[in-house]
Design an enzyme around this catalytic site. Sequence first.
Site, PDB file in Angstrom:
ATOM      1  N   TYR A  18       0.840  -1.199   0.000  1.00 33.46           N
ATOM      2  CA  TYR A  18       0.000   0.000   0.000  1.00 33.46           C
ATOM      3  C   TYR A  18       0.877   1.253   0.000  1.00 33.46           C
ATOM      4  O   TYR A  18       0.668   2.174  -0.796  1.00 33.46           O
ATOM      5  CB  TYR A  18      -0.921  -0.015   1.215  1.00 33.46           C
ATOM      6  CG  TYR A  18      -1.906   1.129   1.273  1.00 33.46           C
ATOM      7  CD1 TYR A  18      -3.134   1.043   0.636  1.00 33.46           C
ATOM      8  CD2 TYR A  18      -1.601   2.296   1.967  1.00 33.46           C
ATOM      9  CE1 TYR A  18      -4.047   2.096   0.687  1.00 33.46           C
ATOM     10  CE2 TYR A  18      -2.499   3.346   2.032  1.00 33.46           C
ATOM     11  CZ  TYR A  18      -3.725   3.234   1.387  1.00 33.46           C
ATOM     12  OH  TYR A  18      -4.613   4.289   1.436  1.00 33.46           O
ATOM     13  N   HIS A  22       1.416   4.093  -3.045  1.00 38.25           N
ATOM     14  CA  HIS A  22       1.170   5.522  -2.828  1.00 38.25           C
ATOM     15  C   HIS A  22       2.436   6.349  -3.057  1.00 38.25           C
ATOM     16  O   HIS A  22       2.348   7.503  -3.476  1.00 38.25           O
ATOM     17  CB  HIS A  22       0.584   5.775  -1.435  1.00 38.25           C
ATOM     18  CG  HIS A  22      -0.880   5.569  -1.406  1.00 38.25           C
ATOM     19  ND1 HIS A  22      -1.453   4.322  -1.311  1.00 38.25           N
ATOM     20  CD2 HIS A  22      -1.902   6.455  -1.500  1.00 38.25           C
ATOM     21  CE1 HIS A  22      -2.770   4.448  -1.338  1.00 38.25           C
ATOM     22  NE2 HIS A  22      -3.068   5.734  -1.453  1.00 38.25           N
ATOM     23  N   TYR A  41      -3.347  16.397   1.891  1.00 36.69           N
ATOM     24  CA  TYR A  41      -3.897  15.038   1.943  1.00 36.69           C
ATOM     25  C   TYR A  41      -2.868  14.117   2.586  1.00 36.69           C
ATOM     26  O   TYR A  41      -1.742  13.992   2.110  1.00 36.69           O
ATOM     27  CB  TYR A  41      -4.211  14.574   0.520  1.00 36.69           C
ATOM     28  CG  TYR A  41      -5.102  13.359   0.391  1.00 36.69           C
ATOM     29  CD1 TYR A  41      -5.377  12.518   1.451  1.00 36.69           C
ATOM     30  CD2 TYR A  41      -5.666  13.040  -0.830  1.00 36.69           C
ATOM     31  CE1 TYR A  41      -6.188  11.416   1.310  1.00 36.69           C
ATOM     32  CE2 TYR A  41      -6.495  11.936  -0.988  1.00 36.69           C
ATOM     33  CZ  TYR A  41      -6.740  11.129   0.087  1.00 36.69           C
ATOM     34  OH  TYR A  41      -7.546  10.023  -0.058  1.00 36.69           O
ATOM     35  N   TRP A  76      -7.242   3.876 -10.456  1.00 43.10           N
ATOM     36  CA  TRP A  76      -6.558   3.765  -9.164  1.00 43.10           C
ATOM     37  C   TRP A  76      -7.275   2.780  -8.255  1.00 43.10           C
ATOM     38  O   TRP A  76      -6.647   1.950  -7.599  1.00 43.10           O
ATOM     39  CB  TRP A  76      -6.442   5.144  -8.521  1.00 43.10           C
ATOM     40  CG  TRP A  76      -5.713   5.118  -7.215  1.00 43.10           C
ATOM     41  CD1 TRP A  76      -6.254   5.243  -5.972  1.00 43.10           C
ATOM     42  CD2 TRP A  76      -4.313   4.920  -7.014  1.00 43.10           C
ATOM     43  NE1 TRP A  76      -5.284   5.155  -5.004  1.00 43.10           N
ATOM     44  CE2 TRP A  76      -4.081   4.954  -5.624  1.00 43.10           C
ATOM     45  CE3 TRP A  76      -3.232   4.724  -7.871  1.00 43.10           C
ATOM     46  CZ2 TRP A  76      -2.809   4.795  -5.079  1.00 43.10           C
ATOM     47  CZ3 TRP A  76      -1.970   4.572  -7.323  1.00 43.10           C
ATOM     48  CH2 TRP A  76      -1.770   4.602  -5.952  1.00 43.10           C
ATOM     49  N   TRP A  77      -8.598   2.874  -8.189  1.00 37.70           N
ATOM     50  CA  TRP A  77      -9.369   1.956  -7.345  1.00 37.70           C
ATOM     51  C   TRP A  77      -9.144   0.505  -7.761  1.00 37.70           C
ATOM     52  O   TRP A  77      -8.980  -0.364  -6.910  1.00 37.70           O
ATOM     53  CB  TRP A  77     -10.842   2.275  -7.412  1.00 37.70           C
ATOM     54  CG  TRP A  77     -11.253   3.570  -6.801  1.00 37.70           C
ATOM     55  CD1 TRP A  77     -10.528   4.377  -5.959  1.00 37.70           C
ATOM     56  CD2 TRP A  77     -12.500   4.223  -6.991  1.00 37.70           C
ATOM     57  NE1 TRP A  77     -11.252   5.486  -5.620  1.00 37.70           N
ATOM     58  CE2 TRP A  77     -12.468   5.421  -6.240  1.00 37.70           C
ATOM     59  CE3 TRP A  77     -13.642   3.936  -7.725  1.00 37.70           C
ATOM     60  CZ2 TRP A  77     -13.543   6.310  -6.197  1.00 37.70           C
ATOM     61  CZ3 TRP A  77     -14.699   4.812  -7.684  1.00 37.70           C
ATOM     62  CH2 TRP A  77     -14.650   5.986  -6.926  1.00 37.70           C
TER      63      TRP A  77
END
Length: 104
Positions: A18, A22, A41, A76-77
């Site tokens: 993960y 990112h 963010y 992306w999802w």
Amino acid sequence: MKRIGQIMYLHHDAYAEYQKRHNNLFPEMRQALKEAGAHNYSIFLNRETGQLFAYLEVDNVEKYDAIAKTDAAKKWWAYMEPLMDTNPDKSPVTVDLDEVFHLD
């Protein structure tokens, strides 16, 4: 400006992957976030539970919410779906949090 806090759920065996994904955020996803008015963010991981806490600020909530319709977000999802709890459309399962305190 609106502050947004959300909880998401990461699979316990996906922590490193993960973060790696990112660290290499798709350029088109980065651009979509910027165009949607997202800034400041951050995503935090509770390594004991797999819970992710996301915090971001947006200029306009409706404009930000429209990101869900973009090809960048859908790509992306799909890329992130194996790593976390997701909805049928592959978007992450999220719990929206209510802001109860803010110190400027």
